[in-house]
Design a protein around this motif. Structure first.
Motif, PDB file in Angstrom:
ATOM      1  N   ASP A 179       0.919  -1.164  -0.098  1.00  0.00           N
ATOM      2  CA  ASP A 179       0.031   0.159   0.030  1.00  0.00           C
ATOM      3  C   ASP A 179       0.858   1.219   0.153  1.00  0.00           C
ATOM      4  O   ASP A 179       1.928   1.223   0.688  1.00  0.00           O
ATOM      5  CB  ASP A 179      -0.995   0.021   1.363  1.00  0.00           C
ATOM      6  CG  ASP A 179      -0.323  -0.344   2.679  1.00  0.00           C
ATOM      7  OD1 ASP A 179       0.706  -1.352   2.436  1.00  0.00           O
ATOM      8  OD2 ASP A 179      -0.576   0.141   3.593  1.00  0.00           O
ATOM      9  N   VAL A 180       0.420   2.295  -0.742  1.00  0.00           N
ATOM     10  CA  VAL A 180       1.283   3.385  -0.966  1.00  0.00           C
ATOM     11  C   VAL A 180       0.213   4.839  -0.740  1.00  0.00           C
ATOM     12  O   VAL A 180      -1.074   4.715  -0.783  1.00  0.00           O
ATOM     13  CB  VAL A 180       2.087   3.622  -2.302  1.00  0.00           C
ATOM     14  CG1 VAL A 180       3.207   2.587  -2.468  1.00  0.00           C
ATOM     15  CG2 VAL A 180       1.097   3.442  -3.350  1.00  0.00           C
ATOM     16  N   TYR A 181       0.868   5.885  -0.173  1.00  0.00           N
ATOM     17  CA  TYR A 181       0.172   7.014   0.185  1.00  0.00           C
ATOM     18  C   TYR A 181       0.350   8.158  -0.609  1.00  0.00           C
ATOM     19  O   TYR A 181       1.535   8.620  -0.493  1.00  0.00           O
ATOM     20  CB  TYR A 181       0.234   7.140   1.514  1.00  0.00           C
ATOM     21  CG  TYR A 181      -0.116   5.722   2.347  1.00  0.00           C
ATOM     22  CD1 TYR A 181      -1.415   5.619   3.242  1.00  0.00           C
ATOM     23  CD2 TYR A 181       0.686   4.695   2.406  1.00  0.00           C
ATOM     24  CE1 TYR A 181      -1.723   4.589   3.728  1.00  0.00           C
ATOM     25  CE2 TYR A 181       0.198   3.638   3.228  1.00  0.00           C
ATOM     26  CZ  TYR A 181      -0.743   3.525   3.915  1.00  0.00           C
ATOM     27  OH  TYR A 181      -1.184   2.452   4.681  1.00  0.00           O
ATOM     28  N   ARG A 182      -0.462   8.910  -1.061  1.00  0.00           N
ATOM     29  CA  ARG A 182      -0.512   9.980  -1.758  1.00  0.00           C
ATOM     30  C   ARG A 182      -1.418  11.109  -1.444  1.00  0.00           C
ATOM     31  O   ARG A 182      -2.646  10.707  -1.686  1.00  0.00           O
ATOM     32  CB  ARG A 182      -0.114  10.097  -3.011  1.00  0.00           C
ATOM     33  CG  ARG A 182       1.225   9.279  -3.442  1.00  0.00           C
ATOM     34  CD  ARG A 182       1.622   9.209  -5.074  1.00  0.00           C
ATOM     35  NE  ARG A 182       2.293   8.201  -5.439  1.00  0.00           N
ATOM     36  CZ  ARG A 182       2.553   7.892  -6.566  1.00  0.00           C
ATOM     37  NH1 ARG A 182       1.943   8.498  -7.563  1.00  0.00           N
ATOM     38  NH2 ARG A 182       3.493   7.001  -6.763  1.00  0.00           N
ATOM     39  N   ARG A 183      -1.183  12.382  -1.079  1.00  0.00           N
ATOM     40  CA  ARG A 183      -2.334  13.245  -1.097  1.00  0.00           C
ATOM     41  C   ARG A 183      -2.746  13.614  -2.371  1.00  0.00           C
ATOM     42  O   ARG A 183      -1.776  13.922  -3.476  1.00  0.00           O
ATOM     43  CB  ARG A 183      -1.874  14.783  -0.408  1.00  0.00           C
ATOM     44  CG  ARG A 183      -1.182  14.273   0.899  1.00  0.00           C
ATOM     45  CD  ARG A 183      -0.927  15.454   1.659  1.00  0.00           C
ATOM     46  NE  ARG A 183      -1.865  16.365   2.342  1.00  0.00           N
ATOM     47  CZ  ARG A 183      -2.361  17.459   2.148  1.00  0.00           C
ATOM     48  NH1 ARG A 183      -1.449  18.154   1.228  1.00  0.00           N
ATOM     49  NH2 ARG A 183      -3.208  18.007   2.911  1.00  0.00           N
ATOM     50  N   HIS A 195      -2.321   0.969  -4.291  1.00  0.00           N
ATOM     51  CA  HIS A 195      -1.399  -0.230  -4.058  1.00  0.00           C
ATOM     52  C   HIS A 195      -0.606  -0.686  -5.298  1.00  0.00           C
ATOM     53  O   HIS A 195      -1.103  -0.335  -6.501  1.00  0.00           O
ATOM     54  CB  HIS A 195      -2.252  -1.548  -3.916  1.00  0.00           C
ATOM     55  CG  HIS A 195      -2.991  -1.674  -2.791  1.00  0.00           C
ATOM     56  ND1 HIS A 195      -4.107  -1.062  -2.403  1.00  0.00           N
ATOM     57  CD2 HIS A 195      -2.611  -2.311  -1.397  1.00  0.00           C
ATOM     58  CE1 HIS A 195      -4.644  -1.112  -1.104  1.00  0.00           C
ATOM     59  NE2 HIS A 195      -3.557  -1.784  -0.386  1.00  0.00           N
ATOM     60  N   GLN A 196       0.778  -0.850  -5.229  1.00  0.00           N
ATOM     61  CA  GLN A 196       1.704  -0.703  -6.266  1.00  0.00           C
ATOM     62  C   GLN A 196       2.359  -2.342  -6.207  1.00  0.00           C
ATOM     63  O   GLN A 196       2.500  -2.773  -4.956  1.00  0.00           O
ATOM     64  CB  GLN A 196       2.457   0.395  -6.331  1.00  0.00           C
ATOM     65  CG  GLN A 196       2.058   1.568  -6.587  1.00  0.00           C
ATOM     66  CD  GLN A 196       3.322   2.681  -6.665  1.00  0.00           C
ATOM     67  OE1 GLN A 196       4.155   2.464  -6.250  1.00  0.00           O
ATOM     68  NE2 GLN A 196       2.956   3.655  -7.473  1.00  0.00           N
ATOM     69  N   MET A 197       2.838  -2.619  -7.409  1.00  0.00           N
ATOM     70  CA  MET A 197       4.039  -3.485  -7.455  1.00  0.00           C
ATOM     71  C   MET A 197       5.304  -3.009  -8.205  1.00  0.00           C
ATOM     72  O   MET A 197       5.112  -2.479  -9.405  1.00  0.00           O
ATOM     73  CB  MET A 197       3.283  -4.855  -8.227  1.00  0.00           C
ATOM     74  CG  MET A 197       4.392  -6.030  -8.328  1.00  0.00           C
ATOM     75  SD  MET A 197       4.109  -7.694  -9.105  1.00  0.00           S
ATOM     76  CE  MET A 197       2.773  -8.087  -7.859  1.00  0.00           C
ATOM     77  N   GLU A 198       6.406  -3.686  -7.380  1.00  0.00           N
ATOM     78  CA  GLU A 198       7.796  -3.097  -7.838  1.00  0.00           C
ATOM     79  C   GLU A 198       8.332  -4.417  -8.424  1.00  0.00           C
ATOM     80  O   GLU A 198       8.308  -5.362  -7.716  1.00  0.00           O
ATOM     81  CB  GLU A 198       8.545  -2.229  -6.932  1.00  0.00           C
ATOM     82  CG  GLU A 198      10.038  -2.220  -7.168  1.00  0.00           C
ATOM     83  CD  GLU A 198      10.330  -0.888  -7.450  1.00  0.00           C
ATOM     84  OE1 GLU A 198      11.543  -0.577  -7.483  1.00  0.00           O
ATOM     85  OE2 GLU A 198       9.365  -0.033  -7.470  1.00  0.00           O
TER      86      GLU A 198
END
Length: 425
Positions: A179-183, A195-198
């Motif tokens: 899970d990733v977070y951005r305003r 959500h991202q995958m690297e």
């Protein structure tokens, strides 16, 4: 690799910082709901976040993450999402998609890629930005775009925040999901938590010598072959094209697009990793590729999910439609309640930003706010600028009453005026 722009279109060491020693164990590496619907007769209230949660095996108090401090901009609503890890639920669309991608790499590269999906989202500024060469003046570092716990600690903006640490630990082939977070703005495709995958693959001279290619060309060719295969695995026999791009952490950089449902759609961002990242993390005489993709973006297309808020729904009419291993099951809408629109006009000041406005609105209305749109703006002869925003309220699960909408709007107006120091019209 994950892009650090404000949009969600692409992809893509906390030891002693201001007394947060308790998070040290939270950053160790390990492999591997929204509130229930309410009766329409009851007034809606924003769910109250628990004061303590367990994150990566460590108990974290809300006061450690949400603080009355000028260097902190994490609201209760964001704290309540920590630890939910939708991507680790095997019968959730995001978990199904994650496992589908795992299946592709396991089939084509058996016993090759290490998988991490439980890394702590609380990271240092160094991890989130410096380690992946994000420029010091990049917009993503601003308090307008990123959630800061304090001046040196953030909620990760991308899964790339773990890239350097994993390289230093000796991993050369790995997938990181989290899970990733951005305003950000409020609409059907944007949410402050997603959500991202690297993916990263490192090569040594033994790989490219004898290929007739220089190391960068060898890595780029392997990257494109690998990701074209992934796109076919997810979407079938689709037409594809590569677009040159720019990311701080890769060179050359690309975006992969597919022709799907009669239009070109961006799938992911990727590229050949900058040598500075490899060398500073002990990977000398190596070359690597990296990619990053947004799970929600792809899942919305694969499962026909029309609104990003639905991923957080605990309504059985949503959750019961998906099963482990069933990729691409088409979502059947269970209701379409009417939206309610409310307009709000005010004179802005020099510090006003739309992201700040959306944070205030979301903090009051939560997932009942569907969209916030600027519908008018003008500057008068005195140089004062007015903005008019239209707020769309709509529940995904029930009809909203006039009484609760009016109360929400009243609270929004009051908090926008008090917190953003604007003058209502």
């Amino acid at each position: 690799m994950a892009v650090v722009s404000g949009a969600h279109s692409t992809t893509s060491l906390f030891h002693h910082i201001n007394g947060f020693r308790r998070f040290t164990s939270c950053l160790s590496f390990s492999s591997s709901a929204a509130a229930a619907s309410l009766s329409a007769k009851k007034k809606w209230r924003q769910p109250v976040a628990s004061s303590v949660l367990e994150l990566c095996g460590t108990k974290i108090a809300k006061d450690d993450v949400v603080r009355d401090d000028p260097t902190n901009n994490v609201p209760d609503t964001i704290f309540s999402k920590l630890g939910m890890q939708l991507h680790r639920r095997n019968n959730h669309p995001l978990g199904i998609l994650k496992n589908g991608i795992y299946e592709y790499f396991d089939t084509n590269y058996p016993n090759t890629f290490d998988k991490f999906d439980d890394l702590c989202p609380i990271v240092s500024v160094k991890q989130n930005f410096d380690d992946v060469l994000v420029p010091a003046d990049h917009v993503s570092r601003s308090y307008n775009d990123t959630y800061y716990i304090d001046s040196q600690t953030v909620l990760r903006c991308h899964t790339s925040a773990h890239q350097a640490e994993l390289l230093r630990k000796g991993h050369t082939h790995f997938l990181v999901t989290g899970d990733v977070y951005r305003r950000d703005s409020i609409d059907s495709t944007h949410y402050p938590v997603f959500h991202q995958m690297e993916g990263v693959r490192v090569f040594t001279p033994n790989n490219w010598e004898g290929s007739g290619l220089d190391p960068t060309s060898y890595a780029a060719e392997d990257l494109k072959k690998s990701l074209e295969g992934l796109a076919r695995h997810l979407f079938g026999a689709v037409e594809m094209r590569w677009i040159d791009a720019y990311f701080p952490f890769t060179n050359p950089s690309y975006e992969l697009e597919i022709y799907f449902k009669e239009k070109w759609m961006e799938v992911l961002g990727c590229g050949v990793m900058e040598q500075e990242i490899l060398k500073s993390n002990g990977r000398l005489n190596s070359v690597a590729w990296a990619f990053g993709l947004g799970l929600e973006r792809l899942a919305m297309v694969l499962f026909d999910i029309p609104d990003i808020r639905l991923f957080w729904s605990s309504d059985e009419r949503f959750t019961s439609q998906f099963s482990e291993g069933q990729m691409g099951v088409k979502f059947k809408p269970f209701s379409k309640f009417p939206p309610c629109y409310k307009d709000m006009s005010f004179w802005i000041n020099e510090s006003f930003t739309e992201n700040n406005l959306c944070e205030v609105i979301r903090g009051i209305a939560g997932d009942l706010v569907e969209e916030v749109t600027l519908i008018d703006n003008f500057t008068n002869k005195k140089g004062m600028t007015s903005h008019c925003y239209r707020i769309a309220y709509r529940s995904m699960e029930r009809s909203l009453t006039d009484e609760e909408i009016n109360e929400l709007q009243w609270n929004v107006r009051e908090q926008v005026q008090n917190k953003l120091k604007v003058v209502l019209r």
